[in-house]
Design a protein around this motif. Sequence first.
Motif, short mmCIF file in Angstrom:
data_model
loop_
_atom_site.label_atom_id
_atom_site.label_comp_id
_atom_site.label_asym_id
_atom_site.label_seq_id
_atom_site.Cartn_x
_atom_site.Cartn_y
_atom_site.Cartn_z
N ILE A 108 109.93 27.85 88.51
CA ILE A 108 110.07 26.70 89.70
C ILE A 108 111.48 27.34 89.79
O ILE A 108 112.00 27.03 92.00
CB ILE A 108 110.21 25.29 89.83
N GLU A 372 99.29 26.80 94.80
CA GLU A 372 100.65 26.98 96.10
C GLU A 372 100.63 27.05 97.39
O GLU A 372 101.26 27.32 98.45
CB GLU A 372 101.45 27.42 94.93
N GLU A 375 99.18 24.30 99.88
CA GLU A 375 100.11 23.34 99.96
C GLU A 375 101.26 23.85 101.09
O GLU A 375 101.96 24.00 101.79
CB GLU A 375 101.42 23.16 98.70
N PRO A 406 110.89 21.64 95.00
CA PRO A 406 109.74 20.40 94.41
C PRO A 406 109.94 19.92 94.69
O PRO A 406 111.25 19.23 93.73
CB PRO A 406 109.61 21.54 93.47
N THR A 425 101.84 17.36 97.89
CA THR A 425 103.07 17.89 97.05
C THR A 425 103.12 17.54 95.50
O THR A 425 103.15 18.24 94.35
CB THR A 425 104.19 18.30 97.34
N THR A 428 100.69 19.44 93.36
CA THR A 428 101.41 20.10 92.88
C THR A 428 102.15 20.06 91.61
O THR A 428 102.11 20.93 90.44
CB THR A 428 102.05 20.99 93.93
N ILE A 429 102.80 19.06 91.30
CA ILE A 429 103.47 18.76 90.33
C ILE A 429 102.55 18.53 88.73
O ILE A 429 102.85 18.22 88.38
CB ILE A 429 104.42 17.32 90.27
#
Length: 577
Positions: A108, A372, A375, A406, A425, A428-429
């Motif tokens: 990240i 990703e 996103e 992020p 998002t 995404t985490i």
Amino acid sequence: MESRSIHRASTFDTYNKQSFYFPPSRHVPNWKPIVLQTWYLMMMIVLTIIMIASIELLYQLSDRHMLRKGPAPIGGGLFSYIKIDQLTTLQFAVWKYLPTLIGVVYGILWKVTDEELKRSEPYYQLSKGASGALAAESLNIEYHTVWSPMVPIAALKYRQFVVAAGGIISFLASTSVPIFLSVVIRVDPSQDERNTLPDNGKNEIKRLVVDAVWTRLVEVNLSVITVLAIYVVWKLTHRRSGLLGDPSGIAGVAAMANKSHILMDFRDLDVADENRIHKQLAKRTYILHKGALWQAEVLKGADVDRDAYAPRAMSPHPLLLRIKGMGPFMFFCFLMLVLLPFMVFYPSANVIIDKAPWIITGISILLKSVWELLEKEMRMLEPFWQLFHRNAESGVLTLDYSATIPGYIIIKALFKGHFLLAWVTTVTILIEVLTVVMGSLDAQSGEESNLSSSISFGLAITIFVLVLITEWAVLHLRRHPFLPRQPGTISSILAFIHQSKMLTDFEGTETESTLQRKKRLERIGKSYGFGWYLGRDGKRHLGIDHEPLLDDYKFGEDPRRAVVDAPVGWERYDSAG
């Protein structure tokens, strides 16, 4: 000097033949985001070296019996146990979760740097010399909608080696490193060796050792990252960005363009695709000077190759927001949801996890890389989605999600009321969490406690279900195209505002910060929209302007013509399908 660089001609035809002089010794500003500043990059290089040293130290301590004295199996390794329940919670977490978690966080940190490198590259190209840069290498280029494994290839095509280096670093840091770290600690003896022992080795001492092969692979990847990162630092210290501040959002581009005649190059490009924009700009080079975009040189006919670096005309709507792209992705996620219980609980299928444990982590990495991209496409389109619905508040013009940190992007999107983007998002985490827990699903080998295996399996199934629901929601709510082309490039935005009356709102703002522009727009108090507006030339144009606009935009329709023309070469996605 200044009078020469901002010389204006009385007519467009005369102006279009004029080349401009910018002295090589001119002062070029060098604003950079935090993650591209030397101290941050050096910190990442030091962190990478520490990781190399740490994993080598762990390997040496494990291999040479320096932590646990005595001959194998009594000595050697990091920990030992007969039954998995004998390990403490901390020991189990260090084995199963910590290596992958470190790899995910490390990836990240580099991904944020990579995103800023891609966002800043057009401005570096526009500032690299007194003669300017081709539009194909600056105004017409963007990497945000390129799948991350393909970014280095795309960057090498344009000889933009810093972006290529950043793309390779990000790819290795977010894929190879987490995958290899997830299997770097193994059980000795292996499952195959235990199967040859009495009672399948259930009462034998088992050691957790650092695997030599995976250790070396991690070190090779981290060493490549270190070398490429040193190159990025060297390159960024030997060139200047030309930026006075953060060029956030539509307002950042408008502020750069309101002072010069560059907008005259974008006439008749309201609904043009990328290839047509490229051809119209091919005879000029462009330069970023004192916070403003200028035409630099007019290229001679013999020097112009209109097909050089010509971008492929993309669909007006990103692939993963259409059935053509989202459909296969949803099928992949559904297939994994169905197969995962069999891979975990059925001995015949569990051999995949047992023989090649890196595959299960690799699946989550693949899912993450595609998600990703989805996103990023959502982040790119969100400001335009708000403008498309008309009467958007002025803050949408300074809004830029392209390189938001992020986690913080969730807060930012929620605060703005962009709930679908905030949820995407958030997922995404959750997918990052999936990457960590996927390495702890082997319920049949005796290397997982019942509790850890159940929790990991439950989390994995839950995340896959949430991913599928989110994919359906995105496809249901955002599958219809609402722009004539994708707005990722500087030139695409310039074509949307080249005759806009709102440009007067940005006069003198090229040297201001994003916050200053935002406050100025708030004081003006106008609302903005995307649609058909009456331009400064008295003609109807499609793009962004302050309200009231003349009419909404309907995909594929052009009210300037007597009949409605369907877009050539593209399907109509404004139907129910």
